[in-house]
Enzyme design. Structure first.
Site, short mmCIF file in Angstrom:
data_model
loop_
_atom_site.label_atom_id
_atom_site.label_comp_id
_atom_site.label_asym_id
_atom_site.label_seq_id
_atom_site.Cartn_x
_atom_site.Cartn_y
_atom_site.Cartn_z
CB ALA A 28 -0.92 0.01 1.21
CG ASP A 118 2.56 20.54 3.85
OD1 ASP A 118 2.72 19.41 4.35
OD2 ASP A 118 1.64 20.80 3.03
CG HIS A 156 5.98 19.31 -7.53
ND1 HIS A 156 4.68 19.68 -7.78
CD2 HIS A 156 6.38 18.57 -8.59
CE1 HIS A 156 4.30 19.17 -8.95
NE2 HIS A 156 5.31 18.49 -9.45
N GLY A 293 -3.77 -13.13 28.66
CA GLY A 293 -4.10 -14.15 29.64
C GLY A 293 -2.88 -14.62 30.40
CB SER A 294 -1.25 -14.65 33.21
OG SER A 294 -2.10 -14.06 34.18
CG PHE A 361 5.37 -8.56 29.96
CD1 PHE A 361 5.01 -7.27 30.28
CD2 PHE A 361 4.44 -9.39 29.35
CE1 PHE A 361 3.74 -6.80 30.00
CE2 PHE A 361 3.16 -8.93 29.07
CZ PHE A 361 2.81 -7.63 29.39
NE ARG A 379 0.07 -5.95 31.20
CZ ARG A 379 0.78 -5.98 32.33
NH1 ARG A 379 1.23 -4.84 32.86
NH2 ARG A 379 1.02 -7.13 32.93
CD GLU A 412 -2.11 -7.79 29.05
OE1 GLU A 412 -0.87 -7.95 29.14
OE2 GLU A 412 -2.91 -8.74 28.94
#
Length: 482
Positions: A28, A118, A156, A293-294, A361, A379, A412
């Site tokens: 894209a 710009d 340009h 999840g844990s 983590f 997270r 989370e």
């Protein structure tokens, strides 16, 4: 995800799906014209040259060739210093990033082309934490910024180099001599990428020439690109005949764009463009599912059934060609990896390892506040990538041997709500997932009947593993279609 889902025409809806596919494939691209910066407060070409035209005793609103107006001024003054200063005055002033630029910067688009002077595109990308390689001279094409996330080709020129900006007929006539490498590079991208033209009027002779040459080279079967245009509207006190004539002009213009391989998506208001881009952002993010999840223990499930549930869910997500994001949560992460990898490895031609993104983590020494800040940022990083979050179990030991609800999984959930991520709790797994399901139960009535049944099934502890996975995927499917 700031916009409510809107019903689009079949044509626009099909474009959104195709462009999301290109985003996932990395093909894209965006071509930005002056219209993309107007809502940030920048002038368009007509306003830039209004005073210049007045000095020549010309009315800019009656002129159809503004490049010629700029050239007339240079011819009369024998230099372009006044025009250069006008460009610097107008485009050096800082303005706020607008919503369209913000949405585009959030998407994985690595190629931007623009005729603007710009720096709004670059600023939006940098605000999104991306490394930008800006190219506005031929020499810039010879070198590359280290590990850029996006390259912005300013064909340009740039306000920083006003003397060499493309403004006049002289500049356009010498373009293919002085900036031939820009032409070659753009032609290559038009062949390999799918472009969305935004805020672009297609009056630029260079772009018209390049598109025409590509069409001839491809034997009149050019690659498909897209632009968004506003339908002509009748001006106050405008004669009906004049309005009808402008409509007819637009009709033939759109047909000619199709000849060049550019499909025009018609909207009633410029604000509709933001809605389309927001829908692209929503659908793209919905292709990425964060599994939260844990589990120190799996009660009311057995460890084997829990592993089967998680692996089967990961398998189904990969088979749906979705991307999984995981923080490798205790007791949950290993089964996510196992379920996804088994499917990817069995069908390497169909599925990609890029569909599995793991972000364990980090271990952080030091005071608890420092760890908390880093973990929250981690997270947020994972959830920013995602449009859907599935919550499973959600417990851990408290350090004394007792099992309690996981504060991390709860955090989370809060972050997901703040970011507008669609939340799917598998309440039957208990703990935090069950708490989340209870909180969301009143809102489920806003969804389809099929979704409501699936939500209830995912809360039922007596339902089989297979039926629980099926229920979760039913909810995923509905969110993917928004």
């Amino acid at each position: 995800m700031k916009h409510n889902p809107k019903k689009f025409s079949a044509e626009i809806d099909a474009f959104i799906d195709r462009y999301v596919t290109d985003l996932r494939r990395g093909t894209a691209a965006v071509f930005a014209g002056a219209g993309l910066s107007v809502s940030s407060g920048y002038v368009n070409w007509a306003e830039l040259l209004r005073g210049i035209a007045a000095e020549l005793d010309l009315d800019v609103d009656r002129e159809t060739n503004l490049v010629a107006v700029a050239q007339y001024h240079v011819n009369e003054r024998l230099n372009r210093s006044h025009i250069n200063q006008k460009l610097i005055d107008e485009f050096s002033v800082g303005h706020d990033i607008n919503e369209n630029q913000e949405i585009l910067a959030s998407l994985p688009i690595d190629i931007y082309w623009t005729t603007n002077y710009d720096r709004m595109i670059e600023r939006a990308l940098e605000a999104a934490g991306k490394v930008v390689d800006r190219k506005y001279t031929v020499n810039h094409l010879k070198s590359t910024v280290r590990c850029p996330d996006a390259v912005v080709y300013k064909m340009h020129g740039d306000v920083e180099d006003a003397d060499n900006a493309v403004l006049t007929k002289d500049d356009y006539e010498g373009y293919f001599r002085d900036r031939e490498l820009f032409v070659t590079t753009l032609a290559g991208h038009l062949l390999s990428k799918t472009f969305l033209f935004l805020g672009f009027s297609f009056t630029d002779p260079n772009i018209d020439y390049i598109l025409s040459r590509i069409r001839v080279a491809l034997k009149k079967q050019p690659k498909s690109h897209y632009c968004i245009l506003r339908r002509e509207v009748r001006k106050p006190r405008e004669k009906l005949a004049n309005f009808k004539y402008r409509q007819k002009q637009q009709y033939y213009f759109v047909k000619d764009l199709a000849r060049l391989g550019i499909q025009a998506l018609m909207v009633d208001e410029f604000s509709d463009i933001t809605g389309i881009l927001a829908a692209v952002q929503t659908r793209y993010r919905a292709q990425t599912v964060f599994i939260s999840g844990s589990a120190s223990e799996f009660y009311p499930w057995t460890a084997d059934d829990a592993a089967d549930l998680i692996e089967s869910l990961a398998d189904r997500l990969i088979r749906k060609n979705l991307t999984i994001v995981s923080g490798f949560g205790l007791g949950v992460g290993p089964s996510v990896i196992a379920g996804a990898l088994q499917t990817i490895q069995r069908h390497p031609q169909r599925y990609s390892r890029e569909q599995l993104q793991t972000f364990p983590f980090p271990l952080v020494d030091g005071a608890r506040p420092r760890r908390s800040r880093m973990y929250r940022q981690h997270r947020e990083f994972m959830l920013e990538k995602s449009g859907i979050a599935i919550f499973l179990f959600g417990n851990n030991e408290d350090g004394k041997g007792d099992v309690e609800d996981s504060e991390g999984v709860l955090q989370e959930f809060e972050i997901a709500k703040q970011m507008g991520v669609h939340v799917i709790p598998v309440g039957a797994t208990g703990w935090v997932a069950k708490r989340i399901a209870g909180e969301l139960s009143p809102t489920v009535k806003e969804r389809s009947r099929q979704f409501q049944k699936a939500f209830a099934a995912a809360m039922d502890e007596n339902v089989s593993v297979e039926e629980t996975v099926k229920a979760a995927m039913t909810m995923v499917d509905e969110y993917c279609r928004l």
